[in-house]
Enzyme design. Structure first.
Site, PDB file in Angstrom:
ATOM      1  N   HIS A 241       0.855  -1.179   0.000  1.00 54.24           N
ATOM      2  CA  HIS A 241       0.000   0.000   0.000  1.00 54.24           C
ATOM      3  C   HIS A 241       0.896   1.235   0.000  1.00 54.24           C
ATOM      4  CE1 HIS A 241      -3.931  -1.803   0.431  1.00 54.24           C
ATOM      5  NE2 HIS A 241      -3.518  -2.553   1.439  1.00 54.24           N
ATOM      6  N   CYS A 291      -0.256   2.668  -4.402  1.00 52.51           N
ATOM      7  CA  CYS A 291      -1.072   3.817  -4.759  1.00 52.51           C
ATOM      8  C   CYS A 291      -0.355   5.119  -4.473  1.00 52.51           C
ATOM      9  CB  CYS A 291      -2.382   3.804  -3.990  1.00 52.51           C
ATOM     10  SG  CYS A 291      -3.663   3.000  -4.923  1.00 52.51           S
TER      11      CYS A 291
END
Length: 420
Positions: A241, A291
């Site tokens: 992430h 991301c």
């Protein structure tokens, strides 16, 4: 959080840093679900009261729609109502931003696109597999010592070592419950693809799975402190992430499984010329599947051959975590003008800063799947930058929600992988 609320926090930042009492805020911020316990511990470790306040205001922008009104309420409850009123006034006094002109996009038709107008959408999405006779010829190796050889060495990185170098893959799939981060299903598929690919490209591959932030740092330091004198290159791949963080050269950050972020810039600088002398003048490549933010790009209409697909759903996920927007360079403690020049470095990001990076549970991420396919087909003939353009073009054609990879390139020469 709405843009006008973000701007209010930035406008009031100087006064908040000077006057905000942070100690009474921690407990209600956790009770109202604005921050998790690990996030608060990170804020509290920022240093002085002012530095904690600065980081709190910066991170608050990333905490969702309810963060701003909840923060105002907590300020009033802790006897800091004047700061709440100041923020409210800043929010209400801002003018509506001007509307952007309605620009018509211009279609840029790529070579060979005309020949593909009549194929099906599925065929257009895939990268065509060329017959052996149709593939570009492998670049001829000039005679050593010749003028052509010298020009080649001046224009291309030397890749004659076997193995070419080390490749470290950090694959974070499962995150602690306190982190608030979801399991990254499909990431193991990405990891297996890249392990096979870089081994085939003559790299020694080491994979580490599910590491906390400090464990990631230790693995990166271990690699940067090795002797790379007999090697020609170094590769770092991070599957996790991600978020946006304050930076000077390289944006973004990646999370350890404990929910603590590491700036991409910090990771890259472990391998620069100052910290890793045995890699000076040699290419250092970083591939980041994470991301850059939480926005979903719906794209814009063009009259071209881009196929239409269904909206993401089912097994499609993103590596989205809140986008942390830097608040300026005036009083950032890490804004040091004397950072070493990041020569011979390339950082490839799976998505444009601020947007999500899509991942399928069954087939892995769009970025890694496409990167693997492009390397398989073109690594024997194309340099890395050309291949990354091909990756960006293929990924940007996918889905209703869009994604486009990008890179920060500080390479001084062309980079070609070594192929059998």
């Amino acid at each position: 959080m709405e843009e006008q609320q973000r701007r209010a926090l930035r406008r009031g930042r100087a006064r908040l840093v000077a006057a905000l009492r942070v100690e009474p805020l921690w407990e209600p911020l956790e009770q109202r679900g604005i921050f998790t316990r690990p996030m608060l511990e990170e804020l509290q470790s920022a240093g002085s009261r002012g530095e904690q306040a600065r980081k709190l205001i910066t991170d608050l922008e990333t905490r969702g729609k309810q963060a701003f009104p909840a923060f105002l309420s907590i300020l009033r409850d802790t006897g800091q109502g004047s700061l709440a009123e100041m923020l409210l006034q800043e929010c209400e006094s801002q003018a509506v931003p001007p509307q952007l002109p309605d620009l018509r996009p211009v279609e840029l038709e790529l070579r060979e696109e005309k020949q593909r107008r009549n194929v099906t959408p599925h065929e257009r999405l895939s990268i065509p597999v060329q017959a052996e006779s149709e593939r570009p010829r492998i670049r001829p190796v000039p005679a050593r010592g010749s003028a052509v050889d010298k020009r080649s060495r001046d224009q291309e990185y030397e890749m004659k070592a076997d193995p070419c170098g080390h490749c470290l893959i950090l694959n974070n799939v499962n995150f602690s419950r306190d982190s608030g981060l979801s399991t990254r299903e499909g990431s193991d598929i990405d990891c297996e693809k890249l392990e096979r690919r870089f081994k085939a490209l003559h790299f020694t591959v080491l994979t580490q799975r599910d590491l906390k932030a400090q464990e990631m740092v230790l693995e990166l330091l271990k690699l940067s402190r090795q002797d790379h004198s007999a090697l020609d290159c170094c590769i770092v791949v991070i599957l996790s992430h991600g978020c946006q963080m304050s930076h000077i050269q390289f944006p973004g950050g990646v999370y350890g499984t404990d929910g603590k972020p590491i700036p991409i810039e910090k990771i890259v600088n472990y391998f620069n010329g100052s910290n890793c002398p045995s890699l000076r003048g040699k290419p250092k490549l970083f591939f980041i599947q994470a991301c850059g933010g939480e926005q979903r790009d719906q794209g814009f209409l063009v009259d071209c051959d881009s196929p239409e697909e269904e909206a993401p759903g089912g097994s499609l996920e993103s590596d989205a975590t809140p986008f942390r927007v830097p608040s300026g360079n005036v009083d950032e403690p890490d804004a040091i003008a004397s950072l070493p020049t990041p020569s011979d470095i390339l950082v490839s990001y799976s998505t444009f800063p601020g947007f999500v990076s899509w991942r399928e549970k069954s087939s892995g991420s769009w970025y890694v799947e496409t990167l693997d396919n492009v390397l398989e087909q073109y690594a024997h003939s194309e340099d890395l930058l050309n291949m990354l353009v091909t990756v960006a073009r293929a990924v940007s054609a996918k889905g209703r929600y869009k994604q486009i990879p990008g890179c920060f390139n500080f390479l001084r020469k062309k980079f070609f992988f070594t192929c059998d």
